[in-house]
Design an enzyme around this catalytic site. Structure first.
Site, PDB file in Angstrom:
ATOM      1  N   LYS A  48      11.329  45.724  49.764  1.00  0.00           N
ATOM      2  CA  LYS A  48      12.699  46.246  49.787  1.00  0.00           C
ATOM      3  C   LYS A  48      12.722  47.700  50.264  1.00  0.00           C
ATOM      4  O   LYS A  48      13.500  48.060  51.137  1.00  0.00           O
ATOM      5  CB  LYS A  48      13.338  46.192  48.381  1.00  0.00           C
ATOM      6  N   ARG A  52      20.346  44.728  39.671  1.00  0.00           N
ATOM      7  CA  ARG A  52      19.194  43.970  39.228  1.00  0.00           C
ATOM      8  C   ARG A  52      19.535  43.024  38.097  1.00  0.00           C
ATOM      9  O   ARG A  52      18.656  42.310  37.611  1.00  0.00           O
ATOM     10  CB  ARG A  52      18.171  44.965  38.697  1.00  0.00           C
ATOM     11  N   ARG A  62      -0.805  49.183  47.253  1.00  0.00           N
ATOM     12  CA  ARG A  62       0.235  50.167  47.549  1.00  0.00           C
ATOM     13  C   ARG A  62      -0.185  51.548  47.057  1.00  0.00           C
ATOM     14  O   ARG A  62      -0.767  51.696  45.997  1.00  0.00           O
ATOM     15  CB  ARG A  62       1.548  49.780  46.857  1.00  0.00           C
ATOM     16  N   ARG A  81       1.033  53.746  41.685  1.00  0.00           N
ATOM     17  CA  ARG A  81       2.115  53.924  40.708  1.00  0.00           C
ATOM     18  C   ARG A  81       1.689  53.397  39.349  1.00  0.00           C
ATOM     19  O   ARG A  81       1.006  52.385  39.273  1.00  0.00           O
ATOM     20  CB  ARG A  81       3.359  53.161  41.190  1.00  0.00           C
ATOM     21  N   ARG A 129       6.601  42.615  35.411  1.00  0.00           N
ATOM     22  CA  ARG A 129       7.764  42.881  36.262  1.00  0.00           C
ATOM     23  C   ARG A 129       8.218  41.622  36.988  1.00  0.00           C
ATOM     24  O   ARG A 129       9.412  41.400  37.178  1.00  0.00           O
ATOM     25  CB  ARG A 129       7.429  43.989  37.274  1.00  0.00           C
TER      26      ARG A 129
HETATM   27  P1  AP5 Z   1       7.609  48.103  48.982  1.00  0.00           P
HETATM   28  O1  AP5 Z   1       8.472  48.264  50.186  1.00  0.00           O
HETATM   29  O2  AP5 Z   1       7.199  49.318  48.257  1.00  0.00           O
HETATM   30  O3  AP5 Z   1       8.246  47.011  47.999  1.00  0.00           O
HETATM   31  P2  AP5 Z   1       9.500  47.084  47.034  1.00  0.00           P
HETATM   32  O4  AP5 Z   1      10.195  45.761  47.160  1.00  0.00           O
HETATM   33  O5  AP5 Z   1      10.295  48.312  47.274  1.00  0.00           O
HETATM   34  O6  AP5 Z   1       8.728  47.103  45.658  1.00  0.00           O
HETATM   35  P3  AP5 Z   1       8.966  48.000  44.353  1.00  0.00           P
HETATM   36  O7  AP5 Z   1       7.726  47.883  43.515  1.00  0.00           O
HETATM   37  O8  AP5 Z   1       9.449  49.354  44.706  1.00  0.00           O
HETATM   38  O9  AP5 Z   1      10.080  47.170  43.694  1.00  0.00           O
HETATM   39  P4  AP5 Z   1      10.516  47.221  42.255  1.00  0.00           P
HETATM   40  O10 AP5 Z   1      11.800  46.520  42.449  1.00  0.00           O
HETATM   41  O11 AP5 Z   1       9.623  46.627  41.241  1.00  0.00           O
HETATM   42  O12 AP5 Z   1      10.465  48.777  41.895  1.00  0.00           O
HETATM   43  P5  AP5 Z   1      11.582  49.886  41.796  1.00  0.00           P
HETATM   44  O13 AP5 Z   1      11.019  51.152  42.238  1.00  0.00           O
HETATM   45  O14 AP5 Z   1      12.852  49.405  42.424  1.00  0.00           O
HETATM   46  O15 AP5 Z   1       6.315  47.266  49.436  1.00  0.00           O
HETATM   47  C1  AP5 Z   1       5.260  46.995  48.527  1.00  0.00           C
HETATM   48  C2  AP5 Z   1       3.899  47.211  49.215  1.00  0.00           C
HETATM   49  O16 AP5 Z   1       3.706  46.207  50.199  1.00  0.00           O
HETATM   50  C3  AP5 Z   1       3.782  48.545  49.953  1.00  0.00           C
HETATM   51  O17 AP5 Z   1       2.490  49.051  49.831  1.00  0.00           O
HETATM   52  C4  AP5 Z   1       4.108  48.198  51.420  1.00  0.00           C
HETATM   53  O18 AP5 Z   1       3.457  49.078  52.311  1.00  0.00           O
HETATM   54  C5  AP5 Z   1       3.587  46.773  51.510  1.00  0.00           C
HETATM   55  N1  AP5 Z   1       4.416  45.937  52.379  1.00  0.00           N
HETATM   56  C6  AP5 Z   1       5.779  45.959  52.518  1.00  0.00           C
HETATM   57  N2  AP5 Z   1       6.191  45.025  53.412  1.00  0.00           N
HETATM   58  C7  AP5 Z   1       5.058  44.374  53.821  1.00  0.00           C
HETATM   59  C8  AP5 Z   1       4.817  43.290  54.727  1.00  0.00           C
HETATM   60  N3  AP5 Z   1       5.820  42.674  55.378  1.00  0.00           N
HETATM   61  N4  AP5 Z   1       3.531  42.886  54.893  1.00  0.00           N
HETATM   62  C9  AP5 Z   1       2.505  43.494  54.235  1.00  0.00           C
HETATM   63  N5  AP5 Z   1       2.670  44.527  53.362  1.00  0.00           N
HETATM   64  C10 AP5 Z   1       3.932  44.957  53.155  1.00  0.00           C
HETATM   65  O19 AP5 Z   1      11.812  49.935  40.224  1.00  0.00           O
HETATM   66  C11 AP5 Z   1      10.801  50.394  39.355  1.00  0.00           C
HETATM   67  C12 AP5 Z   1      11.273  50.306  37.915  1.00  0.00           C
HETATM   68  O20 AP5 Z   1      12.445  51.136  37.734  1.00  0.00           O
HETATM   69  C13 AP5 Z   1      11.727  48.905  37.460  1.00  0.00           C
HETATM   70  O21 AP5 Z   1      10.653  48.127  37.026  1.00  0.00           O
HETATM   71  C14 AP5 Z   1      12.711  49.281  36.345  1.00  0.00           C
HETATM   72  O22 AP5 Z   1      12.033  49.614  35.170  1.00  0.00           O
HETATM   73  C15 AP5 Z   1      13.384  50.528  36.870  1.00  0.00           C
HETATM   74  N6  AP5 Z   1      14.619  50.238  37.625  1.00  0.00           N
HETATM   75  C16 AP5 Z   1      14.872  50.516  38.953  1.00  0.00           C
HETATM   76  N7  AP5 Z   1      16.085  50.099  39.306  1.00  0.00           N
HETATM   77  C17 AP5 Z   1      16.648  49.556  38.184  1.00  0.00           C
HETATM   78  C18 AP5 Z   1      17.888  48.922  37.913  1.00  0.00           C
HETATM   79  N8  AP5 Z   1      18.827  48.779  38.877  1.00  0.00           N
HETATM   80  N9  AP5 Z   1      18.112  48.468  36.661  1.00  0.00           N
HETATM   81  C19 AP5 Z   1      17.186  48.601  35.691  1.00  0.00           C
HETATM   82  N10 AP5 Z   1      15.987  49.170  35.874  1.00  0.00           N
HETATM   83  C20 AP5 Z   1      15.712  49.640  37.111  1.00  0.00           C
HETATM   84 MG    MG Z   2      10.658  50.070  46.130  1.00  0.00          MG
END
Ligand code: AP5
Ligand code: MG
Ligand code: ZN
Length: 214
Positions: A13, A88, A127, A160, A171
């Site tokens: 994402k 979410r 990552r 992270r 997660r």
């Molecule tokens: P990346 O692009 O970083 O993936 P992502 O989908 O952004 O993954 P996140 O871990 O950031 O998602 P998340 O939803 O768990 O975390 P968030 O920060 O939102 O890609 C992942 C890896 O793969 C990278 O190394 C990239 O280079 C590689 N990659 C990407 N595309 C690829 C491809 N096509 N092929 C190969 N490799 C690839 O949230 C973190 C925490 O915050 C949550 O757990 C929660 O506690 C809290 N939080 C955030 N938002 C909310 C909300 N709205 N409500 C409640 N809690 C929340």
């Molecule tokens: Mg992300």
């Protein structure tokens, strides 16, 4: 253009949202990034959020909804934005829709980046995130020019806290239970678009541009 990115943790994402924001010149709003910035700066919000994030749990809706509704009301969002990691939960989606409806607007696209759980654990272990600017890399799929150093700002790269394998599993469970229902929610609204997130990053991006239009 108001866009939502859906998808499991690690589906890509953030990677795609950044590229979309650049191409269409709209702000990239990641709730995860907002919380991580608050943690880094030691704010009250950051302290509260960290206790949930470190366990792989969602931060409670009441700490998230107002924050996003205020953010999208800012001036730079008037031509649209891309939301990454929000909504979410169903209540979060309803809160966004409610706030938009008040001003006669609605979300245009919900893009679901589909990646099976098996691929996710592998991706997360590789990552690396920049402690300075938050840029994201991957040891194999998106390596930096110099190992361990951010291409964009020169700061150090780390794994992270919530990317440890046990927390990733947690997660994923939370995702299936609380976030996956949003796929149906947006499908019923007729704005859901699916892309295959297992392709390489450029192909995933091409598929998204195919949906949004060049
Ligand atoms: P990346 O692009 O970083 O993936 P992502 O989908 O952004 O993954 P996140 O871990 O950031 O998602 P998340 O939803 O768990 O975390 P968030 O920060 O939102 O890609 C992942 C890896 O793969 C990278 O190394 C990239 O280079 C590689 N990659 C990407 N595309 C690829 C491809 N096509 N092929 C190969 N490799 C690839 O949230 C973190 C925490 O915050 C949550 O757990 C929660 O506690 C809290 N939080 C955030 N938002 C909310 C909300 N709205 N409500 C409640 N809690 C929340
Ligand atoms: Mg992300
Ligand atoms: Zn950096």
């Amino acid at each position: 253009m108001k866009i939502i990115m859906l998808g499991a943790p690690g589906a890509g994402k953030g990677t795609q949202a950044k590229k979309i924001a650049e191409k269409y010149r709209i702000p990239h709003i990641s709730t995860g990034d907002i919380f991580r910035a608050n943690i880094k700066n030691g704010t009250e919000l950051g302290k509260k959020a960290k206790t949930y994030m470190d366990q792989g749990l969602l931060v409670p809706d009441e700490l998230v909804c107002d924050l996003v509704v205020d953010r999208v009301a800012q001036d730079d969002c008037k031509d649209g934005y891309i939301l990454d990691g929000f909504p979410r939960t169903i209540p979060q989606a309803e809160s966004l829709d409610g706030a938009l409806a008040k001003i006669g607007e609605s979300v245009d696209y919900a893009i679901n980046v589909e990646v099976p759980d098996e691929n996710i654990v592998n991706r997360m272990g590789g990552r690396r995130a920049c402690v300075g600017c938050g840029a994201t890399y991957h040891l194999m799929y998106a390596p930096t020019k110099k190992e361990g150093v951010c291409d964009a700002c020169g700061a150090e790269l780390i794994l992270r806290d919530d990317d440890k394998p046990e927390t990733v599993q947690k997660r994923l469970g939370v995702y299936h239970e609380q976030t996956q229902p949003l796929i149906d929610y947006y499908s019923r609204k007729g704005i859901l678009k699916e892309v295959d997130g297992t392709m390489d990053m450029e192909d995933v991006f091409r598929a998204i541009v195919g949906i949004l239009g060049a």
